[in-house]
Design a protein around this motif. Structure first.
Motif, mmCIF file in Angstrom:
data_model
loop_
_atom_site.group_PDB
_atom_site.id
_atom_site.type_symbol
_atom_site.label_atom_id
_atom_site.label_comp_id
_atom_site.label_asym_id
_atom_site.label_seq_id
_atom_site.Cartn_x
_atom_site.Cartn_y
_atom_site.Cartn_z
ATOM 1 N N GLU A 1 -10.797 -3.326 -5.681
ATOM 2 C CA GLU A 1 -9.951 -3.883 -4.629
ATOM 3 C C GLU A 1 -9.490 -2.804 -3.649
ATOM 4 O O GLU A 1 -9.531 -2.998 -2.425
ATOM 5 C CB GLU A 1 -8.735 -4.568 -5.257
ATOM 6 C CG GLU A 1 -9.087 -5.854 -5.994
ATOM 7 C CD GLU A 1 -7.936 -6.362 -6.849
ATOM 8 O OE1 GLU A 1 -7.950 -7.561 -7.170
ATOM 9 O OE2 GLU A 1 -7.039 -5.558 -7.195
ATOM 10 N N VAL A 2 -9.072 -1.671 -4.179
ATOM 11 C CA VAL A 2 -8.613 -0.587 -3.312
ATOM 12 C C VAL A 2 -9.773 -0.036 -2.506
ATOM 13 O O VAL A 2 -9.642 0.257 -1.310
ATOM 14 C CB VAL A 2 -7.932 0.523 -4.138
ATOM 15 C CG1 VAL A 2 -7.613 1.732 -3.271
ATOM 16 C CG2 VAL A 2 -6.656 -0.019 -4.781
ATOM 17 N N ARG B 1 3.515 1.197 1.159
ATOM 18 C CA ARG B 1 3.533 -0.251 0.969
ATOM 19 C C ARG B 1 4.298 -0.639 -0.294
ATOM 20 O O ARG B 1 4.982 -1.667 -0.334
ATOM 21 C CB ARG B 1 2.100 -0.786 0.918
ATOM 22 C CG ARG B 1 1.337 -0.582 2.232
ATOM 23 C CD ARG B 1 -0.120 -0.956 2.112
ATOM 24 N NE ARG B 1 -0.298 -2.390 2.015
ATOM 25 C CZ ARG B 1 -1.466 -2.978 1.750
ATOM 26 N NH1 ARG B 1 -2.554 -2.238 1.555
ATOM 27 N NH2 ARG B 1 -1.550 -4.294 1.678
ATOM 28 N N LEU B 2 4.219 0.197 -1.322
ATOM 29 C CA LEU B 2 5.000 -0.047 -2.533
ATOM 30 C C LEU B 2 6.481 0.131 -2.256
ATOM 31 O O LEU B 2 7.320 -0.664 -2.697
ATOM 32 C CB LEU B 2 4.548 0.903 -3.650
ATOM 33 C CG LEU B 2 3.200 0.590 -4.279
ATOM 34 C CD1 LEU B 2 2.691 1.787 -5.076
ATOM 35 C CD2 LEU B 2 3.301 -0.636 -5.186
ATOM 36 N N ALA C 1 -3.534 7.183 -0.920
ATOM 37 C CA ALA C 1 -2.343 7.192 -1.780
ATOM 38 C C ALA C 1 -1.069 7.073 -0.946
ATOM 39 O O ALA C 1 -0.137 6.356 -1.318
ATOM 40 C CB ALA C 1 -2.312 8.468 -2.624
ATOM 41 N N ARG C 2 -1.029 7.747 0.194
ATOM 42 C CA ARG C 2 0.160 7.693 1.034
ATOM 43 C C ARG C 2 0.403 6.280 1.554
ATOM 44 O O ARG C 2 1.539 5.799 1.557
ATOM 45 C CB ARG C 2 0.026 8.662 2.212
ATOM 46 C CG ARG C 2 1.256 8.692 3.125
ATOM 47 C CD ARG C 2 1.248 9.871 4.064
ATOM 48 N NE ARG C 2 0.096 9.868 4.945
ATOM 49 C CZ ARG C 2 -0.214 10.871 5.748
ATOM 50 N NH1 ARG C 2 0.529 11.972 5.770
ATOM 51 N NH2 ARG C 2 -1.278 10.802 6.532
ATOM 52 N N ASP C 3 -0.678 5.593 1.970
ATOM 53 C CA ASP C 3 -0.500 4.236 2.469
ATOM 54 C C ASP C 3 -0.063 3.291 1.348
ATOM 55 O O ASP C 3 0.831 2.454 1.541
ATOM 56 C CB ASP C 3 -1.796 3.725 3.099
ATOM 57 C CG ASP C 3 -1.583 2.418 3.853
ATOM 58 O OD1 ASP C 3 -0.918 2.456 4.897
ATOM 59 O OD2 ASP C 3 -2.056 1.371 3.373
ATOM 60 N N ALA D 1 -9.058 7.832 -7.789
ATOM 61 C CA ALA D 1 -8.207 9.024 -7.693
ATOM 62 C C ALA D 1 -6.880 8.700 -7.011
ATOM 63 O O ALA D 1 -5.819 9.204 -7.402
ATOM 64 C CB ALA D 1 -8.938 10.133 -6.940
ATOM 65 N N ALA D 2 -6.920 7.849 -5.981
ATOM 66 C CA ALA D 2 -5.688 7.476 -5.281
ATOM 67 C C ALA D 2 -4.766 6.671 -6.192
ATOM 68 O O ALA D 2 -3.551 6.891 -6.227
ATOM 69 C CB ALA D 2 -6.024 6.669 -4.025
ATOM 70 N N ILE D 3 -5.351 5.747 -6.945
ATOM 71 C CA ILE D 3 -4.553 4.951 -7.886
ATOM 72 C C ILE D 3 -3.914 5.855 -8.932
ATOM 73 O O ILE D 3 -2.719 5.728 -9.253
ATOM 74 C CB ILE D 3 -5.426 3.867 -8.562
ATOM 75 C CG1 ILE D 3 -5.849 2.812 -7.539
ATOM 76 C CG2 ILE D 3 -4.670 3.208 -9.723
ATOM 77 C CD1 ILE D 3 -6.900 1.836 -8.060
ATOM 78 N N GLU D 4 -4.709 6.778 -9.472
ATOM 79 C CA GLU D 4 -4.178 7.669 -10.509
ATOM 80 C C GLU D 4 -3.062 8.551 -9.967
ATOM 81 O O GLU D 4 -2.113 8.888 -10.678
ATOM 82 C CB GLU D 4 -5.307 8.535 -11.088
ATOM 83 C CG GLU D 4 -6.310 7.771 -11.927
ATOM 84 C CD GLU D 4 -5.639 6.975 -13.047
ATOM 85 O OE1 GLU D 4 -4.725 7.504 -13.705
ATOM 86 O OE2 GLU D 4 -6.036 5.811 -13.255
#
Length: 244
Positions: A38-39, A22-23, A16-18, A52-55
């Motif tokens: 993809e992630v 990048r966002l 999530a941090r990366d 979980a990271a996307i959410e």
């Protein structure tokens, strides 16, 4: 010898941090989708971890997702940017007038701006997005109005995305941001609400129009507005011209 400090970060938090960084760096254009597959493939993690990271990022408002749809980068065009900044200016300016009437200078705002001053020469420009956001949010919170805070909270995702693009594209000098924040706090302490609101308007308008130009729109004259504080004579360098 003292033990060095280490930060234990879960795999979900690391991914999530990366993604967040990048966002913030505007690496992905608006509308870019993020699927679990993809992630998972990009980071070499299990799909539940990717989900979980996307959410987590969706929960922070940096990605948006409709019902049963892929999470996507929000799309902000020049007029969206203008609307976000105009709305901010309406809310924040009135808050500054009211704070100045009571000569209220929020300590959280002082602390956030002090952090910008400490880190601005030692971290990438994107590193000041969080304390910059905290500075402005602290002013709103100091009013003590839950409804005003809720209204401002509805803008936070888009505000952060705009701030991140401004800093990621190098459109505004951290030194100028810090100096103008300091001056706003001085004007609050002096009870000068109109002065604080006027400087805030210059502060936001400059960022707004430079970002509009970067997104392909036609910048207004505010993009090259003279700084609201004197730079160049003290620790703050004179600002560079806006990009064309």
């Amino acid at each position: 010898m003292a033990n060095p400090r280490v930060e234990a970060v879960s795999i979900v938090d690391a991914v999530a941090r990366d993604l967040r960084e990048r966002l913030f760096a505007a690496e992905f254009p608006g509308g870019t989708g993020f699927t679990e597959a993809e992630v998972s493939g990009t980071y070499g993690v299990a799909r539940p971890t990717a989900k979980a990271a996307i959410e987590k990022i969706v929960g922070e408002g940096l990605l948006v997702r409709g019902a049963h749809r892929t999470a996507r980068v929000p799309e902000l065009g020049p007029e969206d940017v203008r609307d976000v900044y105009h709305t901010r200016a309406v809310l924040e300016s009135e808050v500054l007038r009211r704070l100045a009437a009571g000569r209220i200078v929020p300590e959280d705002a002082r602390a956030a701006n002090a952090e910008i001053g400490r880190i601005m020469n030692s971290v990438p420009a994107l590193g000041i997005v969080e304390p910059d956001m905290r500075f402005h949010a602290s002013l709103i919170a100091a009013l003590g109005s839950p409804r005003t805070s809720k209204m401002y909270g509805s803008l936070v995702r888009e505000v952060k995305m705009c701030m991140a693009q401004v800093q990621g594209r190098g459109l505004l000098e951290p030194e100028l941001i810090c100096a103008e924040h300091d001056r706003i706090l001085e004007l609050l302490a002096a009870g000068d609400g109109e002065g604080a609101a006027g400087l805030l308007n210059d502060h936001l308008s400059r960022a707004r129009e430079r970002l509009v130009a970067a997104l392909g729109g036609e910048a207004g004259p505010e993009a090259a507005a003279a700084p609201g504080v004197e730079l160049g004579a003290g620790p703050y360098p004179a600002p560079t011209p806006p990009p064309r």
